[in-house]
Enzyme design. Structure first.
Site, PDB file in Angstrom:
ATOM      1  N   GLY A  12       0.766  -1.241  -0.011  1.00 21.48           N
ATOM      2  CA  GLY A  12       0.055   0.070  -0.023  1.00 21.48           C
ATOM      3  C   GLY A  12       0.853   1.171  -0.195  1.00 21.48           C
ATOM      4  O   GLY A  12       1.909   1.288   0.515  1.00 21.48           O
ATOM      5  N   ARG A  22      13.409   9.935  -3.052  1.00 22.07           N
ATOM      6  CA  ARG A  22      14.311  11.145  -3.383  1.00 22.07           C
ATOM      7  C   ARG A  22      15.821  10.883  -2.624  1.00 22.07           C
ATOM      8  O   ARG A  22      16.914  11.168  -3.068  1.00 22.07           O
ATOM      9  CB  ARG A  22      13.652  12.350  -3.226  1.00 22.07           C
ATOM     10  CG  ARG A  22      14.372  13.683  -3.290  1.00 22.07           C
ATOM     11  CD  ARG A  22      13.550  14.756  -3.152  1.00 22.07           C
ATOM     12  NE  ARG A  22      14.230  16.001  -3.174  1.00 22.07           N
ATOM     13  CZ  ARG A  22      14.827  16.635  -2.289  1.00 22.07           C
ATOM     14  NH1 ARG A  22      14.680  16.364  -0.742  1.00 22.07           N
ATOM     15  NH2 ARG A  22      15.197  17.883  -2.311  1.00 22.07           N
ATOM     16  N   GLY A 103       5.724  -2.079   4.112  1.00 24.04           N
ATOM     17  CA  GLY A 103       5.290  -2.500   5.312  1.00 24.04           C
ATOM     18  C   GLY A 103       5.838  -3.938   5.401  1.00 24.04           C
ATOM     19  O   GLY A 103       6.991  -4.390   4.858  1.00 24.04           O
ATOM     20  N   ASP A 129      -0.197   2.531   8.403  1.00 24.41           N
ATOM     21  CA  ASP A 129      -0.617   1.915   9.462  1.00 24.41           C
ATOM     22  C   ASP A 129       0.421   1.916  10.885  1.00 24.41           C
ATOM     23  O   ASP A 129      -0.355   1.722  11.771  1.00 24.41           O
ATOM     24  CB  ASP A 129      -0.934   0.274   9.020  1.00 24.41           C
ATOM     25  CG  ASP A 129      -1.839   0.182   8.152  1.00 24.41           C
ATOM     26  OD1 ASP A 129      -2.885   0.936   7.852  1.00 24.41           O
ATOM     27  OD2 ASP A 129      -1.635  -0.927   7.218  1.00 24.41           O
ATOM     28  N   HIS A 217     -24.662  14.401  21.359  1.00 25.73           N
ATOM     29  CA  HIS A 217     -24.116  13.802  20.120  1.00 25.73           C
ATOM     30  C   HIS A 217     -22.833  12.652  20.533  1.00 25.73           C
ATOM     31  O   HIS A 217     -22.389  12.975  21.811  1.00 25.73           O
ATOM     32  CB  HIS A 217     -23.492  14.524  19.175  1.00 25.73           C
ATOM     33  CG  HIS A 217     -22.287  15.416  19.518  1.00 25.73           C
ATOM     34  ND1 HIS A 217     -22.492  16.447  20.521  1.00 25.73           N
ATOM     35  CD2 HIS A 217     -21.073  15.175  19.539  1.00 25.73           C
ATOM     36  CE1 HIS A 217     -21.248  16.876  20.728  1.00 25.73           C
ATOM     37  NE2 HIS A 217     -20.302  16.191  20.144  1.00 25.73           N
TER      38      HIS A 217
END
Length: 321
Positions: A12, A22, A103, A129, A217
């Site tokens: 990912g 770079r 990862g 993650d 809420h």
């Protein structure tokens, strides 16, 4: 002696990967090395998608999200014959060492190349993650955190206006770092993360207690894959009669320009990877711990090291909510 190196991004994508590329390219060139880029990760290595990189190749990329080299998932890499062909590609270009940005799955690929073929691989942790062992932070985590926080802030505005319960699903797979940090920064009333499990009845009781005390809420932050958030929203609404909506942030968390922290971290790690190769290291993975760059045996990192859970942050969030 290392003369030619290559860099690839795998799995990912994460904001800051371009800055890391770079860093590798310009540090390598400053050492007199030839630097190659492998397009589309291990898939591109298998299919000989190799390009030579110069200083101008990485101009104007530090501020760009994603990875200009491209990335791909390539489960076929688990096949020894596939890996052998990838090694043939490296030999074709006389590439001595490989920098892998990604990862756990990307690290596993680097581990196999190191163990089986003696390829000098350096792994850089690139994933939103934050689930890679041996580092406090991964490249892309901080940018994804800011993206998630912005979404929570926006949800709070509308939830407050309509006395609504909002559920926000945040990425992270089996690691709750992104959810936990975003929830704490966003003042979410409830946090559901893999490390602490999920008790639906307990959540509903806590929501009920909150509304009985006068809350109008609530925002619930939950890590992906733990439950069907839309079904959970329906169950909560049926239970309380309060409008409840679920928002899945999804891949928006992977995109966007990297924040300053990720640009700096990625640049430092890219340069450090080349320094390690010049010192004769291979089979290592880079991390940052207590603000200092470190490196670990990549095999040990995958098989033995475990990421500590951020218990202090979790306890802080419980006291605040």
């Amino acid at each position: 002696m290392v003369k030619k190196i290559a860099v690839l991004t795998s799995g990912g994508d994460a904001p800051g990967m371009n800055a890391a590329i770079r860093g590798v390219v310009r540090a390598g060139l400053s050492e007199g090395l030839e630097v190659y880029g492998i397009q589309d990760g291990y898939y591109g290595l298998y299919h000989d998608r190799v390009i030579k990189l110069e200083r101008r190749s990485v101009s104007e990329v530090i501020n760009r999200g994603g990875t200009f080299l491209g990335s791909a998932r390539f489960p076929e890499f688990k096949n020894p014959e596939v890996r052998a062909k990838c090694v043939e590609t490296l030999k074709k270009y006389e590439i001595d060492a490989l920098v892998v940005i990604g990862g756990d799955g990307s690290y596993m690929g680097a581990k196999l190349l190191t163990e089986e073929h003696g390829i000098a691989c350096i792994g850089l942790p690139g994933t939103i993650d934050n689930d890679v062992a041996g580092t406090d932070y991964t490249i892309g985590f901080q940018t994804a955190l800011e993206t998630a926080l912005e979404a929570i802030d926006r949800l709070r505005d509308t939830s407050t206006s309509h006395q609504r319960i909002s559920i926000v699903e945040i990425m992270g797979r089996h690691c709750g770092d992104l959810t936990l940090s975003a929830a704490l920064a966003g003042g979410c009333e409830y946090i559901i993360i893999p490390e602490k499990g999920f008790d639906k009845e307990s959540l509903i009781r806590n929501i009920e207690d909150g509304f009985n005390k006068g809350k109008r809420h609530a925002i619930i932050a939950i890590t992906e894959l733990m439950t069907d958030v839309h079904q959970l929203a329906r169950e909560i609404e049926e239970r309380f009669g309060h409008e409840t909506r679920a928002a899945v942030l999804g891949h928006t968390q992977r995109g966007g320009a990297p924040c300053a922290f990720d640009r700096i971290l990625a640049s430092r790690m890219g340069v450090y990877a080349v320094e390690l190769l010049m010192q004769g290291y291979g089979g290592r993975c880079v991390g940052i711990q207590n603000e200092k760059l470190v490196h670990h045996d990549i095999i040990d990192a995958i098989t033995n090291m475990r990421r500590p859970f951020k218990e202090e942050i979790f306890n802080t969030s419980r006291k605040l909510f």
